[in-house]
Enzyme design. Structure first.
Site, mmCIF file in Angstrom:
data_model
loop_
_atom_site.group_PDB
_atom_site.id
_atom_site.type_symbol
_atom_site.label_atom_id
_atom_site.label_comp_id
_atom_site.label_asym_id
_atom_site.label_seq_id
_atom_site.Cartn_x
_atom_site.Cartn_y
_atom_site.Cartn_z
ATOM 1 N N LYS A 1 26.221 32.282 23.174
ATOM 2 C CA LYS A 1 26.601 32.631 21.923
ATOM 3 C C LYS A 1 28.046 31.547 21.527
ATOM 4 C CE LYS A 1 26.422 36.059 19.164
ATOM 5 N NZ LYS A 1 26.722 37.372 18.933
ATOM 6 N N GLY B 1 29.902 38.204 34.231
ATOM 7 C CA GLY B 1 28.864 38.916 34.928
ATOM 8 C C GLY B 1 27.694 38.039 35.308
#
Ligand code: 3PG
Ligand code: MG
Length: 390
Positions: free
Chosen positions: A197, A348
Site C-alpha cells: 500500500k 516482516g
C-alpha cells in the site's frame, strides 16, 4: 541515541524485572509460524534470568479489539520456553491483583509471560490504571521491544514512566544499527521500498527522500506511482485517491531520486498458478495485474545497489510467497546481500524473504522492527525509547 541506559548498569539478582518484548509473530493454525522475533528477544530474557532476576515478559500479538482466543500468548510462551530451555509460566491476564499475586508467588528463577497486552483496552490509550498495574508487577522495567518503540502504549511508555527503566540488548542493537543510517550514512545511501500500500508508505517516502541518494520502489505500491505518471496499470493494485498526492511527490524537489520499475510481471488473476508474463511497466495490458517487478528492473535496481555504501530495504517487490512472483524480491535480496556497504533490512515480509533465501547472514543487520525502523529513519522520536531512563 548513544546515551541509552542499558541492562549492564542494573543489578537484578533477587529482583523482579518486567520485560516488554515485541513477540508479535505470525501465527498459523494457532502455532508460531515464524519465530524470528522470539529468537531476537531471547538474549535479554536469558541474560536477566541467568543473573538471578524473576523475569516477567509481556508483548502484544496482532491487532485484537479486545480479548480474542485466537491471539492468546500461549503458543508464543511455549516457543519461548523451547528456545530458552526454561519453563515459562503463562498467566491468563495482563495485570491486576491476581496477576500481581501470581508473580509474587512464583519462584525467583521463574520466567513468566503475561497475556496479550492488547486484550486490555487501556494498552493503546496508555491508560494510567493499566500502566500502574504493570508497574506493580516488578522492581525494574526493561524495554526490548524495538518493533513497538513507535507506539506510546501503557506497556511501552506508561510503565517506563513509573519504574526505573532501561533498554534491553535487542533494542540497543537496533538503535545502534539504525543510527548509522540516520546520523551520517556512508554515501551513496540507497533505500528500497516495497509492500502493498502506497498509503502506508507515502509519508515515509516524503520524509526519507531528502536524506537518501536513491529510492527504489517496487511492490504493489509502485502501481499508484506509475498511474500518477500517466500510465495504464490494468487491474494492478491502485489507490486512486492517492494519485494526486503521489504525483506531487514525484515532481517535488527530491522526486527525481525515485526509481520505478521499467518492466513488471503481470498475471491474469491473483493466484499462485495464474498465467503470467513480463511486460513494459508503461504498457500493462487491460485486465492484467502486476504481481512482481520484471527482470530488467531487477538488473537496474541491482546496479544501483551495487554502487551503494549504505542500504535500507523494507517491503517485498512482489507476491514473493508465490514462486511465480518471487524473482523480483529474490533479486533485490541477492543484490542487498552482495553489497559491500552497510546493509539493513526491516519489516516482516522483507525479513521473511531474506530468511527464505538463506541470505540473512549476508546483510549487516536484520531488524526486528517494521514501522518502528521506518519512523526512526525518518528522524522521528520513538516514544518507547524517549521514555527510558527517566
Ligand atoms: C509490528 O509488527 O510492526 C509491531 O509489532 C507493531 O505492531 P502494530 O503495528 O500493530 O503496532
Ligand atoms: Mg506493522
Amino acid at each position: 541515541m548513544t546515551d541509552l541506559p542499558t541492562l549492564d548498569s542494573l543489578d537484578v539478582a533477587g529482583r523482579t524485572v518486567l520485560v516488554r518484548a515485541d513477540l508479535n509473530v505470525p501465527l498459523d493454525h494457532g502455532a508460531v509460524a515464524d519465530d524470528f522475533r522470539i529468537v531476537a528477544s531471547l538474549p535479554t530474557i536469558t541474560k536477566l534470568h541467568e543473573r538471578g532476576a524473576k523475569v516477567v515478559v509481556c508483548s502484544h500479538l496482532g491487532r485484537p479489539k479486545g480479548p480474542d482466543p485466537a491471539l492468546v500468548m500461549d503458543p508464543v510462551a511455549r516457543r519461548l520456553g523451547e528456545l530458552g530451555g526454561f519453563p515459562v509460566i503463562k498467566l491468563d491476564a495482563v495485570a491486576g491483583p491476581e496477576v500481581t499475586a501470581a508473580v509474587k508467588a512464583a519462584p525467583q528463577d521463574a520466567v513468566i509471560m503475561l497475556e496479550n497486552t492488547r486484550f486490555e483496552p487501556g494498552e493503546k490509550a496508555n491508560d494510567p490504571a493499566l500502566a500502574d498495574g504493570l508497574a506493580a508487577l516488578a522492581d525494574v522495567f526493561v524495554n526490548d521491544a524495538f518493533g513497538s518503540a513507535h507506539r506510546a502504549h501503557a506497556s511501552t511508555v506508561g510503565v517506563a514512566e513509573r519504574l526505573p527503566s532501561v533498554a534491553g540488548d535487542l533494542l540497543r542493537a537496533e538503535v545502534e544499527a539504525l543510527s548509522r543510517l540516520l546520523e551520517d550514512p556512508a554515501r551513496p545511501y540507497v533505500v528500497v521500498l516495497g509492500g502493498a500500500k502506497i498509503s502506508d508508505k507515502l509519508g515515509v517516502m516524503r520524509q526519507l527522500l531528502p536524506r537518501v541518494d536513491m529510492m527504489l520502489v517496487g511492490g504493489g505500491m509502485c502501481f499508484t506511482l506509475l498511474a500518477a505518471k500517466g500510465y495504464e496499470v490494468g487491474a494492478s493494485l491502485l489507490e486512486e485517491s492517492m494519485i494526486i498526492e503521489v504525483g506531487s511527490l514525484l515532481v517535488s524537489e527530491h522526486g527525481d531520486k525515485i526509481l520505478l520499475p521499467t518492466d513488471v510481471v503481470v498475471a491474469e488473476r491473483f493466484a499462485a498458478d495464474a498465467p503470467h508474463r513480463v511486460v513494459a511497466a508503461t504498457q500493462i495490458p487491460e485486465g492484467t495485474m502486476g504481481l512482481d517487478i520484471g527482470p530488467e528492473t531487477v538488473t537496474r535496481f541491482s546496479e544501483v545497489l551495487g554502487t551503494a555504501a549504505s542500504v535500507f530495504w523494507n517491503g517485498p517487490m512482489g507476491v514473493f510467497e508465490w514462486e511465480a512472483f518471487r524473482a523480483g524480491t529474490a533479486g533485490v535480496a541477492r543484490a542487498v546481500a552482495d553489497s559491500s556497504g552497510f546493509t539493513v533490512i526491516g519489516g516482516g515480509d522483507s525479513v521473511a524473504a531474506i530468511r527464505m533465501l538463506g541470505l540473512e547472514n549476508e546483510v549487516s543487520h536484520v531488524s526486528s522492527g517494521g514501522g518502528a525502523g521506518l519512523e526512526m529513519l525518518e528522524g522521528k522520536t520513538l516514544p518507547g525509547i524517549a521514555a527510558l531512563g527517566r
